[in-house]
Scaffold this motif. Structure first.
Motif, PDB file in Angstrom:
ATOM      1  N   SER A  53      73.627 -51.075 -30.125  1.00 48.40           N
ATOM      2  CA  SER A  53      72.980 -51.038 -28.635  1.00 48.40           C
ATOM      3  C   SER A  53      73.864 -51.558 -27.225  1.00 48.40           C
ATOM      4  CB  SER A  53      72.121 -52.170 -28.585  1.00 48.40           C
ATOM      5  OG  SER A  53      71.045 -51.974 -29.825  1.00 48.40           O
ATOM      6  N   PHE A  67      69.004 -51.949 -21.375  1.00 47.28           N
ATOM      7  CA  PHE A  67      69.659 -51.723 -22.743  1.00 47.28           C
ATOM      8  C   PHE A  67      69.242 -50.301 -23.362  1.00 47.28           C
ATOM      9  CE2 PHE A  67      69.954 -56.014 -24.452  1.00 47.28           C
ATOM     10  CZ  PHE A  67      70.931 -55.823 -25.313  1.00 47.28           C
ATOM     11  N   LYS A  69      69.106 -48.156 -26.873  1.00 41.29           N
ATOM     12  CA  LYS A  69      69.422 -48.637 -28.262  1.00 41.29           C
ATOM     13  C   LYS A  69      69.258 -47.148 -28.791  1.00 41.29           C
ATOM     14  CE  LYS A  69      66.995 -52.770 -28.908  1.00 41.29           C
ATOM     15  NZ  LYS A  69      67.934 -53.553 -29.844  1.00 41.29           N
ATOM     16  N   ASN A  70      68.598 -46.040 -28.208  1.00 41.03           N
ATOM     17  CA  ASN A  70      68.968 -44.660 -28.774  1.00 41.03           C
ATOM     18  C   ASN A  70      69.900 -44.144 -28.313  1.00 41.03           C
ATOM     19  OD1 ASN A  70      66.312 -45.069 -30.230  1.00 41.03           O
ATOM     20  ND2 ASN A  70      65.213 -44.364 -28.073  1.00 41.03           N
ATOM     21  N   ARG A  86      63.331 -48.729 -37.743  1.00 43.79           N
ATOM     22  CA  ARG A  86      62.808 -49.612 -36.746  1.00 43.79           C
ATOM     23  C   ARG A  86      61.203 -49.869 -37.130  1.00 43.79           C
ATOM     24  NH1 ARG A  86      64.533 -47.760 -31.510  1.00 43.79           N
ATOM     25  NH2 ARG A  86      66.674 -47.872 -31.261  1.00 43.79           N
ATOM     26  N   MET A  93      70.886 -44.162 -33.694  1.00 42.15           N
ATOM     27  CA  MET A  93      71.702 -44.847 -32.624  1.00 42.15           C
ATOM     28  C   MET A  93      73.074 -44.520 -32.778  1.00 42.15           C
ATOM     29  SD  MET A  93      69.791 -48.604 -33.501  1.00 42.15           S
ATOM     30  CE  MET A  93      70.816 -49.396 -32.371  1.00 42.15           C
ATOM     31  N   HIS A 115      74.033 -55.541 -34.772  1.00 42.33           N
ATOM     32  CA  HIS A 115      73.079 -56.052 -35.804  1.00 42.33           C
ATOM     33  C   HIS A 115      74.116 -56.976 -36.737  1.00 42.33           C
ATOM     34  CE1 HIS A 115      69.551 -53.841 -34.682  1.00 42.33           C
ATOM     35  NE2 HIS A 115      70.334 -52.722 -34.587  1.00 42.33           N
ATOM     36  N   THR A 229      69.874 -58.099 -32.428  1.00 40.89           N
ATOM     37  CA  THR A 229      71.654 -57.910 -32.085  1.00 40.89           C
ATOM     38  C   THR A 229      71.914 -59.235 -31.415  1.00 40.89           C
ATOM     39  OG1 THR A 229      71.109 -56.535 -29.885  1.00 40.89           O
ATOM     40  CG2 THR A 229      71.314 -55.420 -32.022  1.00 40.89           C
TER      41      THR A 229
END
Length: 294
Positions: A53, A67, A69-70, A86, A93, A115, A229
């Protein structure tokens, strides 16, 4: 037009190199990229095989911070991505596996957050983390006191802990684990946070009660949840200065008497790596890692 640079055979367009991203020190986008290139040998092993992320701040920490994430739009096709589970459904990701991917990501101006599991087995934790977050007037000095207690408590279960600064106000404690789900690791971490509060009630909280925070250290165990994360070792942080989430020795933790003693900026890191190597390398090799106690 952004200059084109070749990194290990990959062509990258690096933009706005003269832009000042950290106004307090005049630290520029070019210096951000130089920093990440300089620490790549120790940073990349902590990113590899972990979905990333990004906390992006393209106009510096005083501008928009968000942020991602994708997989970001415009990601080169040679950047490796992976589908990860998810709660709202699977998503793709980025995996930062090599120097070209690292420099591409750094050009977006990012903190890296990962993570506590590897992409091949997202339900199985390989790290445990405690985020020690001080409530003013407490500082990282008090975090160090709590960290030493947690280190000894973990050692009693055969688990060796390592420390790094958060790059903000606090301290992160990490250890390698095996054979446990993220849920089990979270449960174990919460138990230790509760024990720490019982042992040091005037200093420690295990719940984020804002009204109780002043002068105490919140032991955040919740970042062990599979969906959560934590700032990756060696990442820059979106602060007024180019502070780094930097690994530290236990001597430094035990001797900390002032917050300035554990504040490390980008130019400090290369000499530290030269002197100490990667202080968190045992997390990668995981020698003799015992299972979590039941």
């Amino acid at each position: 037009m952004a200059p084109i640079t070749e990194v290990e055979g990959r062509r990258l367009a690096l933009s706005n190199l003269e832009k000042v991203l950290y106004p307090a020190t005049g630290f520029t986008k070019a210096e951000v990229l130089h920093y990440y290139a300089t620490v790549a040998d120790v940073l990349l092993p902590h990113l590899r095989d972990r979905p990333v992320s990004f906390l992006r701040y393209p106009d510096g920490p005083d501008g928009q911070v968000f942020f991602t994430k994708n997989v970001p739009p415009g990601t080169p096709d040679w950047v490796i991505t992976a589908q990860v589970p998810r709660s709202e459904g699977p998503a793709r990701m980025v995996l930062v596996q090599d120097l070209p991917s690292l420099m591409w990501a750094a050009n977006l101006v990012t903190e890296f957050h990962t993570h506590q599991w590897l992409v091949g087995d997202p339900g199985q934790a390989d790290r445990i983390v405690f985020d020690l977050d001080p409530g003013a007037p407490a500082t990282i000095v008090q975090c160090c006191e709590v960290a030493v207690w947690l280190r000894e408590r973990l050692a009693a279960d055969g688990i060796e802990a390592y420390a790094k600064t958060s790059g903000s106000k606090g301290l992160h404690l990490l250890a390698a684990v095996r054979g446990a789900s993220s849920e089990r690791v979270s449960e174990y971490a919460k138990g230790l946070a509760v024990e720490a509060e019982q042992a040091m009630p005037r200093l420690v909280l295990h719940r984020m009660n804002r009204n109780l925070r002043p002068g105490k250290v919140f032991v955040d165990w919740s970042q062990n949840a599979a969906r959560k994360t934590t700032a990756t070792p060696y990442t820059l942080r979106a602060r007024p200065e180019p502070l780094v989430s930097a690994p530290v020795t236990w001597d430094e933790v035990e001797d900390c008497r002032s917050p300035d003693r554990l504040a490390f900026r980008a130019p400090d890191i290369a000499p530290r790596v030269q002197a100490h190597g990667d202080l968190l390398s045992p997390l990668l090799t995981r020698p003799h890692t015992p299972p979590l106690p039941h």
